[in-house]
Scaffold this active site. Structure first.
Site, PDB file in Angstrom:
ATOM      1  N   ARG A   1       1.727   2.790  -5.781  1.00  0.00           N
ATOM      2  CA  ARG A   1       1.671   2.489  -7.206  1.00  0.00           C
ATOM      3  C   ARG A   1       2.983   1.810  -7.596  1.00  0.00           C
ATOM      4  O   ARG A   1       4.062   2.339  -7.315  1.00  0.00           O
ATOM      5  CB  ARG A   1       1.522   3.778  -8.007  1.00  0.00           C
ATOM      6  CG  ARG A   1       1.560   3.505  -9.479  1.00  0.00           C
ATOM      7  CD  ARG A   1       1.567   4.779 -10.283  1.00  0.00           C
ATOM      8  NE  ARG A   1       1.567   4.432 -11.693  1.00  0.00           N
ATOM      9  CZ  ARG A   1       2.164   5.152 -12.621  1.00  0.00           C
ATOM     10  NH1 ARG A   1       2.783   6.258 -12.310  1.00  0.00           N
ATOM     11  NH2 ARG A   1       2.130   4.765 -13.874  1.00  0.00           N
TER      12      ARG A   1
ATOM     13  N   HIS B   1      -0.632   1.633 -17.415  1.00  0.00           N
ATOM     14  CA  HIS B   1      -1.808   2.472 -17.124  1.00  0.00           C
ATOM     15  C   HIS B   1      -3.009   1.615 -16.708  1.00  0.00           C
ATOM     16  O   HIS B   1      -4.156   2.040 -16.821  1.00  0.00           O
ATOM     17  CB  HIS B   1      -2.269   3.293 -18.346  1.00  0.00           C
ATOM     18  CG  HIS B   1      -1.355   4.395 -18.767  1.00  0.00           C
ATOM     19  ND1 HIS B   1      -1.199   4.742 -20.090  1.00  0.00           N
ATOM     20  CD2 HIS B   1      -0.561   5.235 -18.061  1.00  0.00           C
ATOM     21  CE1 HIS B   1      -0.348   5.756 -20.179  1.00  0.00           C
ATOM     22  NE2 HIS B   1       0.063   6.067 -18.960  1.00  0.00           N
TER      23      HIS B   1
ATOM     24  N   GLU C   1      -6.649   7.585 -10.732  1.00  0.00           N
ATOM     25  CA  GLU C   1      -5.808   6.452 -10.359  1.00  0.00           C
ATOM     26  C   GLU C   1      -5.636   6.360  -8.841  1.00  0.00           C
ATOM     27  O   GLU C   1      -5.571   5.270  -8.280  1.00  0.00           O
ATOM     28  CB  GLU C   1      -4.458   6.549 -11.070  1.00  0.00           C
ATOM     29  CG  GLU C   1      -4.593   6.250 -12.560  1.00  0.00           C
ATOM     30  CD  GLU C   1      -3.397   6.659 -13.389  1.00  0.00           C
ATOM     31  OE1 GLU C   1      -3.281   7.863 -13.693  1.00  0.00           O
ATOM     32  OE2 GLU C   1      -2.586   5.796 -13.736  1.00  0.00           O
TER      33      GLU C   1
ATOM     34  N   ASN D   1       2.937   7.568  -4.897  1.00  0.00           N
ATOM     35  CA  ASN D   1       3.381   7.310  -6.270  1.00  0.00           C
ATOM     36  C   ASN D   1       4.800   7.865  -6.396  1.00  0.00           C
ATOM     37  O   ASN D   1       4.990   9.076  -6.519  1.00  0.00           O
ATOM     38  CB  ASN D   1       2.405   8.010  -7.229  1.00  0.00           C
ATOM     39  CG  ASN D   1       2.736   7.754  -8.687  1.00  0.00           C
ATOM     40  OD1 ASN D   1       3.784   7.184  -9.014  1.00  0.00           O
ATOM     41  ND2 ASN D   1       1.852   8.186  -9.572  1.00  0.00           N
TER      42      ASN D   1
ATOM     43  N   ARG E   1       7.167  10.168 -26.372  1.00  0.00           N
ATOM     44  CA  ARG E   1       7.517   8.825 -26.869  1.00  0.00           C
ATOM     45  C   ARG E   1       6.935   8.603 -28.259  1.00  0.00           C
ATOM     46  O   ARG E   1       5.818   9.027 -28.541  1.00  0.00           O
ATOM     47  CB  ARG E   1       6.979   7.741 -25.934  1.00  0.00           C
ATOM     48  CG  ARG E   1       7.562   7.775 -24.553  1.00  0.00           C
ATOM     49  CD  ARG E   1       7.049   6.596 -23.717  1.00  0.00           C
ATOM     50  NE  ARG E   1       7.195   6.891 -22.314  1.00  0.00           N
ATOM     51  CZ  ARG E   1       6.216   6.785 -21.419  1.00  0.00           C
ATOM     52  NH1 ARG E   1       5.016   6.355 -21.770  1.00  0.00           N
ATOM     53  NH2 ARG E   1       6.436   7.096 -20.165  1.00  0.00           N
TER      54      ARG E   1
END
Ligand code: AMP
Length: 400
Positions: A93, A182, A386, A11, A243
Site C-alpha cells: 500500500r 482511501h 483494502e 501496509n 482530524r
C-alpha cells in the site's frame, strides 16, 4: 495458472507494519498480523497462523527491516516463508501516487525514485511506505513487488473537481491540487455495491462514505471517481476521529498570528487533536454513543457536527452525480454504527433516501441493503477490504 498463487500485502505505517497473506486460488487468508511500536524500546508482533492460532511476541525491533524479518520468521514457521515458490508477489500500500501513478505499478528503481519525489506532498505517509518497499526488496530482490496507490482511483476526477481556486502558477509549482485518499477502499466498495444491486459498475452512480478513524466520501459515476472529499492531504472533508476535515483556511493564519502557534503546532492540532476527539475527548463512535445515552451534551454536539458534515457531502454529491443509484456506508463507523447511518439520511426522503429501521439494525459482515424495498435510491452497507483489493490488483498485474 502458475504454482505461485499467494500474495503478501504489506501496509507500512510510521511505526507499524500490517500484513496479510492471501491465497488467490480460493480467497483464503492463511496468515495475517501486525507489528506495532517499531523503533521503540519494545515492539510487539501479533501473528495469526493458518490454524487460527494467535502468536504474540515482544522484542525490540529497531527498524522496519527488523520487523519484516520477524514477520518472515513467523511466516516461515508456518511453512509460508518469503522464499516459498508459492509466493507470487508482494503488494505494497502506498498512500500518495501523485498524478503519475494512476494504476498499480510494478516497483523498479525508477518507480521507487518517483515515489520518493512525492515525499514533499505526502511527508507523513510516503516515507514509511518507502521504507517498507526497500526492506521487502532487500529480502526478496527477485520477487515482483507492486505498489498500489491510495490516490490512484481518484485520478479520474475532472480538472474542475481536482483544482483548488488558487493562483495556477503557485499551485502547479508546488503540485497543489486535490488528490483524494482511501482510493483502494472507494474502488472496492463502489464495485461491490454495483454487484449488490445486480448491475455492472459501468451502469451505476454511487456515493461511497468511508467512515473509519479517517473518513472520506466519493462520488463514483459508472465506475470512475468524479469527486472526493479529501484533498492535497487526508485532512480535508468530513469530520474524522482526530482530524477537523473542512475548516476555513484562515483559521490557520489566525492561530499563527493571534495564538502564536507554529506551523507544526497547527498541523498537529488539525490532524491529531481535532475532529471527534477535539470536540468531545473521544474518537470512538461506540464511546460517543454510550455517552449520548447518558445525556452527555458534548458527545451529542460532536455527533451532530459529524452527521451534519456528512449530510452536506451526501447532498453535494447528489448534485454532482445528478442521478444516484446507491449511497453506501463502509469502514469501522459506516459498517457498525446504525445510529450514524440513520442520522445521515434523516430528512432526505424528498431526495429518495431513507433507511428501514429493522434492516439498519442488523449486524452482519456481509454487503447488505438497508433501504426500504422499492426505494428510489438504495442505501447499503458494504464492508471494505483494502487488503483483498491490493492483492487482486497485484496479482492481476504479475499473473498475465
Ligand atoms: P477503521 O479506521 O475503519 O478501523 O474504523 C475505526 C473506528 O470505527 C473506531 O474509531 C470506531 O469509532 C468505529 N467503530 C468500530 N466498531 C464500532 C462499532 N461496533 N460501533 C460504532 N463504531 C465502531
Amino acid at each position: 495458472m502458475t504454482s505461485a498463487h499467494r500474495v503478501l500485502v504489506l501496509n507500512s505505517g510510521s511505526s507499524s507494519l500490517k500484513y496479510q497473506l492471501l491465497d488467490m486460488r480460493d480467497g483464503s487468508r492463511p496468515a495475517a498480523g501486525l507489528v506495532e511500536r517499531i523503533g521503540e524500546r519494545v515492539s510487539r508482533l501479533v501473528h495469526t497462523a493458518p490454524d487460527g492460532e494467535r502468536r504474540e511476541r515482544t522484542a525490540p525491533m529497531a527498524s522496519h527491516e527488523a520487523a519484516l524479518k520477524a514477520v518472515a520468521a513467523e511466516l516461515a514457521a508456518d511453512g509460508l516463508g518469503l522464499d516459498s515458490p508459492e509466493l507470487a508477489a508482494i503488494g505494497h500500500r502506498v498512500v500518495h501516487g501523485g498524478l503519475r501513478f494512476t494504476e498499480p505499478t510494478v516497483i523498479t528503481d525508477e518507480v521507487l525514485a518517483e515515489i520518493e519525489r512525492l515525499v514533499p506532498v505526502a511527508p507523513l505517509h510516503n516515507p514509511a511506505n518507502i521504507t517498507g518497499i526497500r526492506t521487502a526488496r532487500a529480502l526478496r530482490p527477485d520477487l515482483p513487488q507492486v505498489a498500489v496507490f491510495d490516490t490512484a482511483f481518484h485520478t479520474t476526477m475532472p480538472e474542475y473537481a481536482a483544482r483548488y481556486a488558487i493562483d495556477t502558477e503557485t499551485a502547479d509549482a508546488h503540485r497543489i491540487r486535490r488528490y483524494g485518499f482511501h482510493g483502494t477502499s472507494h474502488a472496492y466498495v463502489s464495485r461491490e455495491a454495483a454487484r449488490l444491486l445486480g448491475r455492472d459498475p459501468s451502469e451505476v452512480n454511487v456515493i461511497v462514505l468511508h467512515l473509519g478513524n479517517g473518513a472520506s466520501a466519493s462520488a463514483v459515476a459508472g465506475g470512475a471517481c468524479v469527486d472526493t472529499s479529501m484533498g492535497l492531504t487526508p485532512l480535508e472533508g468530513l469530520v474524522m476521529g482526530t482530524r477537523s476535515g473542512d475548516v476555513d483556511p484562515a483559521v490557520t493564519f489566525h492561530l499563527r498570528r493571534v495564538a502564536g502557534m507554529s506551523v507544526d503546532e497547527v498541523d498537529e492540532l488539525l490532524n491529531k487533536r481535532s475532529g471527534l476527539v477535539g470536540l468531545c475527548g473521544d474518537n470512538d463512535m461506540r464511546e460517543i454513543r454510550r455517552r449520548i445515552e447518558e445525556g452527555d451534551e458534548r458527545a451529542k454536539l460532536a455527533f451532530d457536527i459529524y452527521v451534519h458534515r456528512l449530510k452536506k457531502y451526501i447532498g453535494a454529491y447528489i448534485a454532482v452525480l445528478g442521478r444516484v443509484d446507491a449511497v453506501v456506508f463502509t469502514a469501522g463507523v459506516g459498517e457498525n454504527a446504525a445510529a450514524v447511518r440513520e442520522a445521515a439520511v434523516e430528512g432526505l426522503e424528498p431526495l429518495g433516501l431513507s433507511v428501514d429501521a429493522e434492516l439498519n439494525a442488523v449486524r452482519s459482515g456481509e454487503p447488505r441493503l438497508i433501504s426500504p424495498a422499492g426505494a428510489r435510491v438504495a442505501v447499503a452497507v458494504v464492508p471494505t477490504d483494502e487488503e483483498l483489493e491490493i492483492a487482486r490488483q497485484t496479482y492481476s498485474l504479475v499473473n498475465n
